[in-house]
Enzyme design. Sequence first.
Site, PDB file in Angstrom:
ATOM      1  N   LYS A 282       0.850  -1.190   0.000  1.00 30.60           N
ATOM      2  CA  LYS A 282       0.000   0.000   0.000  1.00 30.60           C
ATOM      3  C   LYS A 282       0.882   1.234   0.000  1.00 30.60           C
ATOM      4  CE  LYS A 282      -1.812   2.757   2.939  1.00 30.60           C
ATOM      5  NZ  LYS A 282      -1.796   4.019   2.167  1.00 30.60           N
TER       6      LYS A 282
ATOM      7  N   GLU B 189      10.573  15.428  15.189  1.00 31.65           N
ATOM      8  CA  GLU B 189      10.789  15.483  13.744  1.00 31.65           C
ATOM      9  C   GLU B 189       9.856  16.532  13.129  1.00 31.65           C
ATOM     10  OE1 GLU B 189       9.659  11.825  11.685  1.00 31.65           O
ATOM     11  OE2 GLU B 189      11.586  11.948  10.635  1.00 31.65           O
TER      12      GLU B 189
ATOM     13  N   GLU C 147      10.616   1.163   9.952  1.00 33.82           N
ATOM     14  CA  GLU C 147      11.591   2.211   9.650  1.00 33.82           C
ATOM     15  C   GLU C 147      10.878   3.524   9.917  1.00 33.82           C
ATOM     16  OE1 GLU C 147      13.625   4.786   8.821  1.00 33.82           O
ATOM     17  OE2 GLU C 147      13.350   4.543   6.664  1.00 33.82           O
TER      18      GLU C 147
ATOM     19  N   CYS D 109      13.612  10.854   6.423  1.00 37.14           N
ATOM     20  CA  CYS D 109      13.648  10.321   7.793  1.00 37.14           C
ATOM     21  C   CYS D 109      15.012  10.535   8.437  1.00 37.14           C
ATOM     22  CB  CYS D 109      13.270   8.849   7.794  1.00 37.14           C
ATOM     23  SG  CYS D 109      14.240   7.865   6.655  1.00 37.14           S
TER      24      CYS D 109
HETATM   25  P1  TAP Z   1       2.134   7.997   8.322  1.00 39.20           P
HETATM   26  O1  TAP Z   1       0.766   8.380   8.763  1.00 39.20           O
HETATM   27  O2  TAP Z   1       2.945   7.166   9.223  1.00 39.20           O
HETATM   28  O3  TAP Z   1       1.969   7.282   6.893  1.00 39.20           O
HETATM   29  C1  TAP Z   1       2.822   6.286   6.398  1.00 39.20           C
HETATM   30  C2  TAP Z   1       1.987   5.184   5.746  1.00 39.20           C
HETATM   31  O4  TAP Z   1       1.179   4.546   6.726  1.00 39.20           O
HETATM   32  C3  TAP Z   1       1.028   5.704   4.685  1.00 39.20           C
HETATM   33  O5  TAP Z   1       0.937   4.760   3.637  1.00 39.20           O
HETATM   34  C4  TAP Z   1      -0.270   5.793   5.461  1.00 39.20           C
HETATM   35  O6  TAP Z   1      -1.405   5.783   4.642  1.00 39.20           O
HETATM   36  C5  TAP Z   1      -0.176   4.548   6.309  1.00 39.20           C
HETATM   37  N1  TAP Z   1      -1.054   4.529   7.469  1.00 39.20           N
HETATM   38  C6  TAP Z   1      -1.542   5.580   8.180  1.00 39.20           C
HETATM   39  N2  TAP Z   1      -2.353   5.140   9.176  1.00 39.20           N
HETATM   40  C7  TAP Z   1      -2.381   3.785   9.099  1.00 39.20           C
HETATM   41  C8  TAP Z   1      -3.023   2.759   9.845  1.00 39.20           C
HETATM   42  N3  TAP Z   1      -3.814   3.016  10.881  1.00 39.20           N
HETATM   43  N4  TAP Z   1      -2.830   1.481   9.479  1.00 39.20           N
HETATM   44  C9  TAP Z   1      -2.019   1.180   8.446  1.00 39.20           C
HETATM   45  N5  TAP Z   1      -1.400   2.102   7.689  1.00 39.20           N
HETATM   46  C10 TAP Z   1      -1.550   3.395   8.014  1.00 39.20           C
HETATM   47  O7  TAP Z   1       2.949   9.267   7.952  1.00 39.20           O
HETATM   48  P2  TAP Z   1       2.336  10.616   7.337  1.00 39.20           P
HETATM   49  O8  TAP Z   1       1.025  10.962   7.924  1.00 39.20           O
HETATM   50  O9  TAP Z   1       2.376  10.495   5.891  1.00 39.20           O
HETATM   51  O10 TAP Z   1       3.387  11.645   7.867  1.00 39.20           O
HETATM   52  C11 TAP Z   1       3.317  12.073   9.212  1.00 39.20           C
HETATM   53  C12 TAP Z   1       4.689  12.233   9.791  1.00 39.20           C
HETATM   54  O11 TAP Z   1       5.367  10.979   9.755  1.00 39.20           O
HETATM   55  C13 TAP Z   1       5.589  13.159   9.014  1.00 39.20           C
HETATM   56  O12 TAP Z   1       5.400  14.479   9.329  1.00 39.20           O
HETATM   57  C14 TAP Z   1       6.952  12.634   9.401  1.00 39.20           C
HETATM   58  O13 TAP Z   1       7.337  13.151  10.634  1.00 39.20           O
HETATM   59  C15 TAP Z   1       6.730  11.159   9.542  1.00 39.20           C
HETATM   60  N6  TAP Z   1       7.149  10.412   8.336  1.00 39.20           N
HETATM   61  C16 TAP Z   1       8.267   9.681   8.434  1.00 39.20           C
HETATM   62  C17 TAP Z   1       8.691   8.984   7.334  1.00 39.20           C
HETATM   63  C18 TAP Z   1       9.909   8.157   7.429  1.00 39.20           C
HETATM   64  S1  TAP Z   1      10.617   7.675   6.092  1.00 39.20           S
HETATM   65  N7  TAP Z   1      10.388   7.784   8.563  1.00 39.20           N
HETATM   66  C19 TAP Z   1       8.001   9.037   6.135  1.00 39.20           C
HETATM   67  C20 TAP Z   1       6.822   9.784   6.074  1.00 39.20           C
HETATM   68  C21 TAP Z   1       6.421  10.459   7.205  1.00 39.20           C
HETATM   69  P3  TAP Z   1      -2.047   7.141   4.037  1.00 39.20           P
HETATM   70  O14 TAP Z   1      -1.032   8.208   4.174  1.00 39.20           O
HETATM   71  O15 TAP Z   1      -2.317   6.792   2.632  1.00 39.20           O
HETATM   72  O16 TAP Z   1      -3.279   7.399   4.810  1.00 39.20           O
END
Ligand code: TAP
Length: 491
Positions: free
Chosen positions: A177, A385, A252, A286
């Site tokens: 996904k 972060e 990660e 990240c």
């Molecule tokens: P997350 O909410 O963690 O999203 C990452 C993935 O998890 C997306 O595919 C998301 O889907 C999915 N997801 C969200 N809720 C879920 C659940 N209950 N069950 C299963 N999968 C779920 O990150 P974000 O909202 O995009 O970003 C929020 C913060 O996370 C950022 O500001 C940053 O600090 C951090 N972040 C860290 C990384 C790395 S590489 N460490 C990458 C991105 C973000 P959808 O987004 O499609 O709903």
Amino acid sequence: MRSELYIDGKWTAAANGGTFDVVNPATEEVIHKIAAATAQDVDVAVKAARRAFDEDGWPKLSGAQRAKYLRAIADGIRARQAEIARLEVIDNGKPFPEADWDIADAAGCFDFYAGLAEQLDSNPEEPIALPDARFTSKAVKEPIGVAGAIIPWNYPLLMAAWTVAPALAAGCTVVLKPAEVTSLTALELAAVADEAGLPPGVLNIVTGSGSIAGQAIIDHKGVDKLAFTGSGPVGSKIMAAAARDIKRVSLELGGKSPFVVFDDADIDEAVEWIMFGIFWNQGQVCSATSRVLVQKGIYGRLLTRLVDETKKIKIGDGLEDGVLLGPLVSRRQHEQVVAAIEAATAAGATLACGGKRPEGFETGYYLEPTVLTEVPLESDAWREEIFGPVVCIRPFSTEEEAIALANDSRFGLAAAVMSKDDVRAERVASAFRAGIVWINCSQPTFTEAPWGGYKESGIGRELGRWGLENYLETKQITRLASGEKWGWYIK
Ligand code: TAP
């Protein structure tokens, strides 16, 4: 641009016909609509992956046979590199040269794991020396089963490659996904895999929201292993869900990585790497080195140079020539980063530059690259972060102080040190409590080397041979030599 789910080798609409919008972060325009998978779609995808694993023989292929598919996928990505990179830009916002680099890296990742799949054939078992001569034993590696992969939006195709390539190489089948805000290139990966003749069910891509499609993956009993990249809170939920069914899990997560610059460092070089460490990919990385510690002797000069160079960064649509900073990925991310900067200044930090929407950019999720000084050590800006182009910088006096400040974090993903004194640099590198350490640079990432964090930055390692291990079980096979008797009950 693809718009349907890829399940069991076929393109299909969501069971309820639902879709979500694709927004170009540079223009805020809706440029496409993509199927939003329901729990029912995820169930069909997991069952297809199960059948491909349990009945159709994907794990029974030799490593060399699986490697052929992986290499064909790598070639397929490269054949369409510029087109896929362009999709990445209009979906994620990053400058085209960065997207082009990512797509080449994604292809390289499939090639690399093709090589490791072949090595599985040449090292099928490891003999184990036993203290009892009546027995012989060996350890063999076997694929875990069906992997459910959930990835973020910052490196859309590359994060897909980091999970799909080692999983397929190991002999697992996958339900992936992508993040809702950046799903275009994951669907192109499905198209490339389809053209490469990957058997149906081996790779399934379910686009949709985390709360519906993601949740359905983590809850599904047919999934053996969860591989997640993203935020800590969702990572924690995934680990709790994995605990229920004892699913294998690798996480990660984020970081707040330090970059320690000693006063023997070349100021130009230090500023170059500080900028690369926080402004590449709009700081949505990240491992971004978002806490910079500079020794007092050069702090003032370095800060002046950093602010001067930061103000020169060309901001704009990632498709424009010469742009080095595109928009943030989404309205939500833009709002979060702006709120984090406001909270930082309210807590006492000083804006050395940036911090607002750049002039002339009324539309698009643009933000000036930002340097914060005098950031209180207990503030969120220093500890949490931000995931945007925002760097906190402060002076330090001694090596001990720098190490203590660097390690004073609940995260431990990455850390960097810069010094002309190699012995000191190695000493500091070994003192960092982090999974990835750079000396005299920040961020260069190689498919061959392990990637992952200490502390709350995650569990397990991606990339290299460690990435393959993530998708393998270890089985011992112990044999009683012929002619030997046990004689415990029956003498
Ligand atoms: P997350 O909410 O963690 O999203 C990452 C993935 O998890 C997306 O595919 C998301 O889907 C999915 N997801 C969200 N809720 C879920 C659940 N209950 N069950 C299963 N999968 C779920 O990150 P974000 O909202 O995009 O970003 C929020 C913060 O996370 C950022 O500001 C940053 O600090 C951090 N972040 C860290 C990384 C790395 S590489 N460490 C990458 C991105 C973000 P959808 O987004 O499609 O709903």
